[in-house]
Structure formats: C-alpha cells, structure tokens
Design a protein around this motif. Sequence first.
Motif, PDB file in Angstrom:
ATOM      1  N   ASP A 147      34.723  42.353  41.830  1.00 60.66           N
ATOM      2  CA  ASP A 147      35.111  43.319  40.804  1.00 60.66           C
ATOM      3  C   ASP A 147      36.269  44.179  41.302  1.00 60.66           C
ATOM      4  O   ASP A 147      37.204  44.476  40.549  1.00 60.66           O
ATOM      5  CB  ASP A 147      33.918  44.200  40.430  1.00 60.66           C
ATOM      6  N   GLY A 151      40.095  43.961  39.700  1.00 64.87           N
ATOM      7  CA  GLY A 151      40.681  45.181  39.151  1.00 64.87           C
ATOM      8  C   GLY A 151      41.140  44.977  37.715  1.00 64.87           C
ATOM      9  O   GLY A 151      40.387  44.477  36.878  1.00 64.87           O
ATOM     10  N   THR A 152      42.385  45.292  37.453  1.00 68.53           N
ATOM     11  CA  THR A 152      42.935  45.139  36.093  1.00 68.53           C
ATOM     12  C   THR A 152      43.727  43.837  35.935  1.00 68.53           C
ATOM     13  O   THR A 152      44.352  43.613  34.898  1.00 68.53           O
ATOM     14  CB  THR A 152      43.859  46.322  35.756  1.00 68.53           C
ATOM     15  N   LYS A 153      43.690  43.001  36.953  1.00 68.32           N
ATOM     16  CA  LYS A 153      44.490  41.769  36.934  1.00 68.32           C
ATOM     17  C   LYS A 153      43.906  40.726  35.985  1.00 68.32           C
ATOM     18  O   LYS A 153      42.704  40.682  35.753  1.00 68.32           O
ATOM     19  CB  LYS A 153      44.575  41.180  38.341  1.00 68.32           C
ATOM     20  N   ASP A 154      44.789  39.878  35.477  1.00 70.99           N
ATOM     21  CA  ASP A 154      44.351  38.733  34.679  1.00 70.99           C
ATOM     22  C   ASP A 154      44.037  37.536  35.564  1.00 70.99           C
ATOM     23  O   ASP A 154      43.202  36.698  35.217  1.00 70.99           O
ATOM     24  CB  ASP A 154      45.433  38.335  33.660  1.00 70.99           C
ATOM     25  N   ASN A 189      35.127  44.475  35.393  1.00 68.08           N
ATOM     26  CA  ASN A 189      36.303  43.653  35.670  1.00 68.08           C
ATOM     27  C   ASN A 189      35.944  42.170  35.743  1.00 68.08           C
ATOM     28  O   ASN A 189      36.676  41.316  35.246  1.00 68.08           O
ATOM     29  CB  ASN A 189      36.965  44.095  36.973  1.00 68.08           C
ATOM     30  N   ARG A 192      35.224  40.860  32.086  1.00 72.05           N
ATOM     31  CA  ARG A 192      36.465  40.678  31.330  1.00 72.05           C
ATOM     32  C   ARG A 192      37.236  39.458  31.830  1.00 72.05           C
ATOM     33  O   ARG A 192      37.691  38.606  31.045  1.00 72.05           O
ATOM     34  CB  ARG A 192      37.332  41.930  31.466  1.00 72.05           C
ATOM     35  N   TYR A 193      37.370  39.383  33.130  1.00 71.89           N
ATOM     36  CA  TYR A 193      38.145  38.304  33.762  1.00 71.89           C
ATOM     37  C   TYR A 193      37.526  36.932  33.504  1.00 71.89           C
ATOM     38  O   TYR A 193      38.204  35.996  33.073  1.00 71.89           O
ATOM     39  CB  TYR A 193      38.228  38.602  35.261  1.00 71.89           C
TER      40      TYR A 193
END
Length: 219
Positions: A147, A151-154, A189, A192-193
């Motif tokens: 997680d 982070g916020t990466k795709d 994270n 979402r990922y």
Amino acid sequence: MGLIVYGASLSPFVRKTRVFLAEKGLPYKLEQVNIFPPPDWFKEISPLGRIPVLKDEEANATLPDSSIICAYIERKHPEPALYPADPLQYAQALWYEEYADSELASNVGMGMFRPMVVNKLMGKEPDRAAAEKTLNEKLPRYFAYLDKEIGTKDFLVGGKFSIADISVATQFANLAHTGYSVDAAKYPNIVRYVKAIHARPSFAACIAEESGFVSKLGL
C-alpha cells in the motif's frame, strides 16, 4: 508453429504467463495440467514438477517457470516492452516480481488459496480458520508494504505497466477467488490499484474464465 502453455488456469503463475502473452499480443494454446500429482510426461519438461511450462514450437524448446518464460518472451518479442529499459527501474521491477512470486505467493497460496479453494477441489471442506488467520495475522505486513509502495501511482515502476504489475496483481486474483478481500479502509491504495490492473483486458479475460469455475465451488 506456435506457443503452448502447460498449466492450470487457477495458478497465479499460469495467469501471470497468460497475461504477459496477451499484453504482447501473442496467440497461444493453454493445455490444462493437473499437478496433484503431475503426469510422468510433464516431469520430463518441468524438473521441479511445477507449472507453468511454455513450449515454443518454432524453437522446438520447452521452458519451465513463469519468470523464465516472461524473460524469454521479452527478449524474443521486445514490443511492447514489459520490462523497464532504465537499469534502476529494471531492477525495481525484478524486485517486485520476486517479492510477489515468493513472499506474497507463499502466504496467499499456502495460507488462503490452498485451505479454501484447493480443499474444495479435493472434496474437502474449506478451512476458514486457517485462511482467516493468514488474512488477519500474516498478510497485513505485506499489504502495508505494498500500500505504501503503490501510493497514488497507477503502476509500480516508471509510470508504465510492467512485469511488476502483472506479478503483484496475479496474486490478488487468487486472494479474491478465496472469497475474502483486502480491507479498503486500511489499504485503499491496493484496492484502487488492483481494481484498475484487473480491469485490463489481459487480466479481465482470465479472471472471468476462472470466476465461472470458482463460483461453482460456493465460496
């Protein structure tokens, strides 16, 4: 002359190989192999008795192990690239592949998939206590690490889809097949990922095929 993948659809390593081939746009044939126990002919092409094994009919050769197979396909069919060209990013991608194939696979596979799905396949009752113990006591440290790394990466490495994403996401497909899921409140994270990676056509086709079979197990 073509490519043949020997293995079982529900194996995360077979799925890893299939997704890799699909992302490369390479046609292949899947030959289902039951390794409980493996047939004698399969032992001849898989010294460790594990799946998958790739047969490249053009080269008249067989290769065991998903990591070896993916590396071979990358060299033979370099576009689109699924390993980063940058040396550091290449090393990082290999790290995530190893982390997923060893630590994550061991805990998800032996700790959850085997007591839940494999038990059902073998006519036994699922061992929910064992699966929940793994989910609650063993997997949190792996989830916390991933997680944070996501982070916020795709994508995990270099802003592009790679072997790192394939290797990590395939393990979460097996986790989903057990009927359990990652806590979105604790690990947003990851959730979402993984959702986005699994929505790629290469993954979605495999998961849809597998889900139809797993649903019959009543998990």
